[in-house]
Design an enzyme around this catalytic site. Structure first.
Site, PDB file in Angstrom:
ATOM      1  N   ASP A 109       0.678  -1.113   0.151  1.00  0.00           N
ATOM      2  CA  ASP A 109      -0.197  -0.041   0.565  1.00  0.00           C
ATOM      3  C   ASP A 109       0.864   1.672  -0.040  1.00  0.00           C
ATOM      4  O   ASP A 109       2.186   1.292   0.763  1.00  0.00           O
ATOM      5  CB  ASP A 109      -0.599  -0.560   0.942  1.00  0.00           C
ATOM      6  CG  ASP A 109      -1.549   1.593   1.818  1.00  0.00           C
ATOM      7  OD1 ASP A 109      -2.537   1.503   0.868  1.00  0.00           O
ATOM      8  OD2 ASP A 109      -1.825   2.007   1.947  1.00  0.00           O
ATOM      9  N   GLU A 124       1.338  -0.347  -4.438  1.00  0.00           N
ATOM     10  CA  GLU A 124       0.730   0.337  -5.304  1.00  0.00           C
ATOM     11  C   GLU A 124       1.479   2.242  -5.458  1.00  0.00           C
ATOM     12  O   GLU A 124       2.484   2.708  -4.629  1.00  0.00           O
ATOM     13  CB  GLU A 124      -0.259   0.519  -3.975  1.00  0.00           C
ATOM     14  CG  GLU A 124      -1.544   1.597  -4.687  1.00  0.00           C
ATOM     15  CD  GLU A 124      -2.462   2.130  -3.178  1.00  0.00           C
ATOM     16  OE1 GLU A 124      -3.388   2.395  -3.602  1.00  0.00           O
ATOM     17  OE2 GLU A 124      -1.935   1.866  -2.556  1.00  0.00           O
TER      18      GLU A 124
END
Length: 758
Positions: free
Chosen positions: A377, A413
């Site tokens: 993330d 990401e």
């Protein structure tokens, strides 16, 4: 106001300096609390503390052991008579000087960052804050007054686990499916939301790790054809106090409390009652069951920030241990966080111990739990040095070269909210990346631009160049570092944003349930409600839109699964689940987020379509190329590897690519020579089948002259006009099973077709 806690006298249960030093010389590299011999070895980082206590928690209260100072900010001891199952925490003494970033408070029981299991949860009461707070739900300002109330009853406690079994670990690693990237299809799911409403699960297994391992769930994944399940965070997490103040949970889990312990609430009641060790065992059993079915497990991990929030947040772990050592600061006075994640804090990947913590956590989950990979993330934060992202950041280099992590899948990401935070395509191998440009391009072509045309040309649609680039693997971004198209994780939906069904149902987000006055979530959805906002029932006004919406879903799904790259589906999209227009359901532990397994007829048809498309992708390598095309023949195949044609069957060249009103395109991808070009008898093996994709993004029927073929004709294997793949046989009777190259075929509005060479 500043104050300094006195250094406590060494606890009578602490080891002597000599024995601790000799033992510590062998074990300082292994942080945390680990069973060794007659007790536990303890190593904790608290670089600016004046003293650190290990606190053992039992029915009769606390037993404190003062740790000994070692080099480089570490504190350690060997503590006898401590066994697996013991609850523990840490108390840290030192200066309370917020202006200098020093937030030591021994009245707050801190969770060991290396705790591999925990029990209990965060209660949002004033006692959990290091500074004096009267209302836990309020916005807090002013850190000057240190709070002296004990937080132990209101925070989770670490639990000592037994030493790992190296034989079992080796067996678990040997059982990994190790699916090659060329065959990988990712399926993003939430442990609780995916299984909570599953009708074939016993009630006690719904919403749990064990539920995800149930044969009924695994059978769905296998029949669908996905190879890799990517789980939203299962690291133990806590709800941020701002969300808790709205009486809502952190449902997604992007607010980490521990990088080693699994989230206890996803375990069955039986495992939780049996203790923290049983919770970890349930996680391992889930991984083992998925591996036995040939399905990989990838974890969505959040190493960019923690659940402690901004400086005025609670004192739970890292902040109380070593605030300036763990968190990224802007260098100013008074001390302030440099927040590049939008969450209140960011971990500082310039710090050696932050890099070590992250690598140690990854090795634990890959090695001892046996997972197959990680999706990072806000991964740009992990590669920031002095504020700037660097593809050769020490952490990223260490990650790529670590022997334990050498054969796991790594996915970034590739953005955060800091300066120059959008970095799609800039991570070096072996990292793969979420491709948000792919998402936007596919949504724009099939939905936003089609909507503009349907509304009388309101706005100019985009030309076909971007769509063609995404279909062919996004070489504009992923050709760097000699990466192939599989480096692009192609997706159109994910946990954040509309579901696939909602993309064709809503023009606007409907996030009222989040209690933020609909301000949260993206406004750039590139969606199309086809003329009526929201769901329409059969027989009601607007019901004529239902077939058109279903075709739009199939257009997007088909494009995703025929594009070069690694596709990712979101759980439930294969049968049209809805979130009722909520595009940011991060705090919705409710039917908004739970996958509803009860299906109507059209949803069964969509599920059969998804299975059919994935079967085609698995069966035909031409649908999942591993190399970028060059628009010329390959050395082992005289046919052009990738070619583009218009509706007239002629090659698309020059200015034709720049016409925004050109909405028809044919993509022909060469299958290449067979893997074994000659048999044992020396006879040439057959060429793999070529692929022809016909796209009609116009609002009218178009007569298309099929592109040239090197065989006797094209076989229509899928048409998005079909409500179900069963219609394939009916179409073959009506239109002819194998139209020759140059044959003119009528292609319906807003549809996509797949042909394979005979």
């Amino acid at each position: 106001m500043t104050s300094t806690a006195p250094v406590p006298d060494p606890s009578p249960t602490a080891t002597t300096p000599a024995s601790a030093a000799s033992r510590g010389a062998r074990s300082l590299a292994r942080l945390g609390v680990h069973v060794v011999g007659d007790g536990v070895d303890v190593v904790v980082l608290a670089s600016q503390a004046s003293a650190v206590d290990l606190v053992l928690l039992g029915e009769d209260g606390e037993r404190r052991t003062g740790l000994l100072r070692a080099r480089h900010g570490l504190w350690h001891a060997h503590v006898p008579d401590v066994s697996a199952g013991t609850r523990y925490g840490l108390r840290v003494h030192g200066e309370w000087n917020p202006a200098a970033g020093q937030l030591h408070n021994p009245d707050k029981l801190l969770l060991d960052p290396y705790a591999r299991a925990l029990t209990g949860e965060v209660s949002y009461v004033p006692e959990i804050f290091g500074h004096h707070v009267t209302d836990a739900a309020a916005t807090h300002h002013g850190l000057e007054v240190r709070d002296d109330r004990d937080s132990a009853p209101f925070v989770p406690h670490g639990v000592v686990l037994p030493a790992s079994d190296p034989v079992a670990t080796a067996e678990r690693l040997a059982a990994r499916p190790r699916v090659p990237w060329s065959r990988t299809v990712i399926y993003e799911a939430h442990v609780r939301g995916f299984t909570l409403l599953h009708p074939d699960l016993p009630p006690e297994l719904r919403g749990t790790y064990a539920g995800l391992a149930h044969p009924a769930v695994i059978e769905h994944l296998r029949r669908l054809g996905v190879t890799t399940i990517e789980l939203l965070p299962i690291h133990a997490f806590a709800t941020e106090h701002a969300i808790a103040a709205r009486d809502l949970p952190n449902y997604w889990g992007y607010s980490t409390l521990s990088y080693f312990a699994p989230e206890p609430s996803y375990a069955t009641r039986a495992s939780r009652d049996a203790g923290a060790e049983a919770v970890v065992a349930e996680v391992r059993a889930m991984v083992d069951a998925l591996h036995a079915a040939g399905i990989e497990v990838v974890l969505d991990v959040v190493y960019n920030h923690t659940c402690e929030g901004g400086l005025d947040g609670p004192l739970l772990s890292w902040r109380g241990l070593d605030n300036t050592g763990y968190y990224l600061h802007d260098g100013g006075t008074p001390a302030r966080y440099a927040d590049v994640t939008g969450t209140g804090n960011s971990l500082d990947f310039r710090r050696q111990r932050v890099v070590q913590l992250t690598l140690d956590s990854l090795r634990y989950w890959a090695g001892e739990i046996g997972v197959d990979g990680f999706r990072f993330d806000l991964a740009v934060t992990l590669g920031r040095k002095a504020g700037e992202f660097e593809p050769d950041h020490p952490f990223l280099v260490a990650l790529a070269s670590d022997p334990v992590l050498a054969d796991v899948k790594l996915v970034a990401e590739p953005w955060d909210v800091g300066p120059s935070g959008w970095r799609t395509g800039e991570f070096a191998p072996p990292m793969h990346e979420w491709n948000d440009r792919y998402r936007d391009s596919v949504r724009r072509f099939w939905l936003a631009d089609a909507k503009a045309l349907a509304q009388g040309g309101h706005g100019t649609p985009h030309d076909l160049r971007d769509l063609a680039t995404r279909l062919s693997g996004s070489a504009d971004m992923f050709h760097r570092f000699d990466r192939g198209p599989t480096a692009s994780i192609n997706y159109v939906t994910a946990h954040d944003g509309f579901t696939l069904a909602d993309l064709v149902t809503y023009d606007h987000k409907h996030n009222g349930a989040n209690r933020e006055d609909n301000r949260d979530g993206s406004d750039n959805n590139l969606s199309w409600n086809h003329g009526v906002e929201g769901r329409v029932e059969s027989g009601s006004p607007g019901s004529e839109l239902r077939p058109v919406r279903r075709r739009s879903i199939r257009n997007v799904l088909g494009t995703l699964l025929v594009s070069a790259g690694t596709p990712m589906l979101t759980a439930g999209d294969e049968f049209g689940r809805t979130q009722q227009g909520n595009n940011n359901a991060y705090c919705q532990d409710s039917p908004i987020s739970w996958v509803d397994w009860e299906r109507t007829g059209w949803q069964d048809d969509l599920l059969e379509t998804a299975r059919h498309l994935l079967e085609l992708r698995h069966a035909h390598p031409v649908m999942r190329p591993t190399r970028f095309a060059y628009g010329r023949p390959r050395s082992n195949d005289p046919f052009i590897d990738l070619a583009w044609f218009g509706e007239d069957g002629a090659a698309v060249e020059g200015s034709a690519w720049h016409n925004p009103y050109r909405r028809v395109l044919q993509m022909r991808r060469a299958g290449g020579a067979a893997a074994n070009p000659r048999s044992a008898e020396g006879v040439a093996a057959p060429v793999r089948r070529d692929l022809l994709v016909v796209v009609n993004g116009a609002l009218n029927d178009v007569d298309v002259a099929l592109a040239p073929s090197r065989t006797q004709g094209w076989e229509l294997v899928w048409d998005s006009v079909w409500e179900s793949p069963r219609e394939r046989h009916e179409s073959a009777v009506v239109d002819g099973a194998f139209p020759d190259a140059g044959t003119v075929v009528p292609v319906e509005p807003l549809s996509i077709r797949f042909y394979l060479s005979r």
